[in-house]
Scaffold this motif. Structure first.
Motif, PDB file in Angstrom:
ATOM      1  N   GLY A   6       1.259  -0.916   0.154  1.00 52.16           N
ATOM      2  CA  GLY A   6      -0.360   0.131  -0.319  1.00 52.16           C
ATOM      3  C   GLY A   6       1.087   0.894  -0.062  1.00 52.16           C
ATOM      4  N   ILE A   7      -0.094   2.418   0.548  1.00 50.66           N
ATOM      5  CA  ILE A   7       1.266   3.715   0.217  1.00 50.66           C
ATOM      6  C   ILE A   7       1.094   4.064   1.529  1.00 50.66           C
ATOM      7  N   TYR A  47     -10.252 -18.810  -8.728  1.00 48.26           N
ATOM      8  CA  TYR A  47      -9.047 -18.737  -8.892  1.00 48.26           C
ATOM      9  C   TYR A  47      -7.607 -17.211  -7.893  1.00 48.26           C
ATOM     10  N   ALA A  48      -8.368 -16.110  -8.797  1.00 46.20           N
ATOM     11  CA  ALA A  48      -7.814 -15.317  -7.952  1.00 46.20           C
ATOM     12  C   ALA A  48      -8.471 -14.593  -6.457  1.00 46.20           C
ATOM     13  N   LEU A  49      -9.307 -15.416  -6.349  1.00 46.07           N
ATOM     14  CA  LEU A  49      -9.488 -15.095  -4.619  1.00 46.07           C
ATOM     15  C   LEU A  49      -8.668 -16.137  -3.747  1.00 46.07           C
ATOM     16  N   SER A  50      -8.257 -17.049  -4.502  1.00 46.77           N
ATOM     17  CA  SER A  50      -7.699 -17.810  -3.363  1.00 46.77           C
ATOM     18  C   SER A  50      -6.301 -17.990  -3.426  1.00 46.77           C
ATOM     19  N   LEU A  51      -5.777 -17.197  -3.932  1.00 46.40           N
ATOM     20  CA  LEU A  51      -4.382 -16.572  -3.968  1.00 46.40           C
ATOM     21  C   LEU A  51      -3.942 -15.573  -2.680  1.00 46.40           C
ATOM     22  N   ASN A  52      -2.734 -15.883  -2.370  1.00 43.51           N
ATOM     23  CA  ASN A  52      -2.817 -15.057  -0.519  1.00 43.51           C
ATOM     24  C   ASN A  52      -3.248 -14.030  -0.955  1.00 43.51           C
ATOM     25  N   PRO A  56       2.382  -9.164  -2.500  1.00 42.27           N
ATOM     26  CA  PRO A  56       1.957  -8.108  -3.802  1.00 42.27           C
ATOM     27  C   PRO A  56       0.949  -7.831  -5.654  1.00 42.27           C
ATOM     28  N   SER A  57       0.293  -7.139  -5.102  1.00 46.39           N
ATOM     29  CA  SER A  57      -0.880  -6.987  -6.371  1.00 46.39           C
ATOM     30  C   SER A  57       0.160  -7.481  -7.866  1.00 46.39           C
ATOM     31  N   HIS A  58       1.729  -7.129  -8.233  1.00 44.50           N
ATOM     32  CA  HIS A  58       2.086  -7.311  -9.308  1.00 44.50           C
ATOM     33  C   HIS A  58       2.273  -8.859  -9.200  1.00 44.50           C
ATOM     34  N   PHE A  63       0.081 -13.945 -12.246  1.00 48.91           N
ATOM     35  CA  PHE A  63      -0.299 -15.810 -11.273  1.00 48.91           C
ATOM     36  C   PHE A  63      -1.374 -15.940 -12.460  1.00 48.91           C
ATOM     37  N   ILE A  64      -2.311 -14.491 -12.048  1.00 53.61           N
ATOM     38  CA  ILE A  64      -3.400 -14.851 -13.272  1.00 53.61           C
ATOM     39  C   ILE A  64      -3.606 -15.004 -13.928  1.00 53.61           C
ATOM     40  N   LYS A  65      -1.998 -14.476 -15.115  1.00 49.01           N
ATOM     41  CA  LYS A  65      -1.982 -14.358 -16.340  1.00 49.01           C
ATOM     42  C   LYS A  65      -1.818 -15.210 -17.211  1.00 49.01           C
ATOM     43  N   GLN A  66      -1.164 -15.799 -15.428  1.00 45.90           N
ATOM     44  CA  GLN A  66      -0.010 -17.815 -15.556  1.00 45.90           C
ATOM     45  C   GLN A  66      -1.393 -17.898 -15.628  1.00 45.90           C
TER      46      GLN A  66
END
Length: 72
Positions: A6-7, A47-52, A56-58, A63-66
């Motif tokens: 975050g900022i 899948y996206a919601l299962s990620l830790n 970091p968002s990048h 992972f989502i693109k893969q």
């Protein structure tokens, strides 16, 4: 313990600590979050919601693109 993200200067600590602010009541902080999944396919959402969320968002986006490429 989570990975910091975050900022850091988004909301100054003295603002949170001041008396009679609307964000802290009885030692409880209230934060409203709006998440927009409109641009996300329904197939990829689980899948996206299962990620830790501490990643970091990048890294999450990578992972989502893969995963999208793997499913195509």
């Amino acid at each position: 313990m989570n990975v910091a993200s975050g900022i850091p200067k988004f909301f100054p600590l003295p603002m949170i600590q001041q008396e009679n602010n609307n964000y802290v009541q009885d030692n409880t902080m209230f934060i409203k979050v709006v998440v927009d999944f409109a641009d996300f396919s329904k197939m990829m959402l689980p899948y996206a919601l299962s990620l830790n969320p501490g990643l970091p968002s990048h890294v999450q986006q990578h992972f989502i693109k893969q995963e999208i490429q793997r499913r195509v």
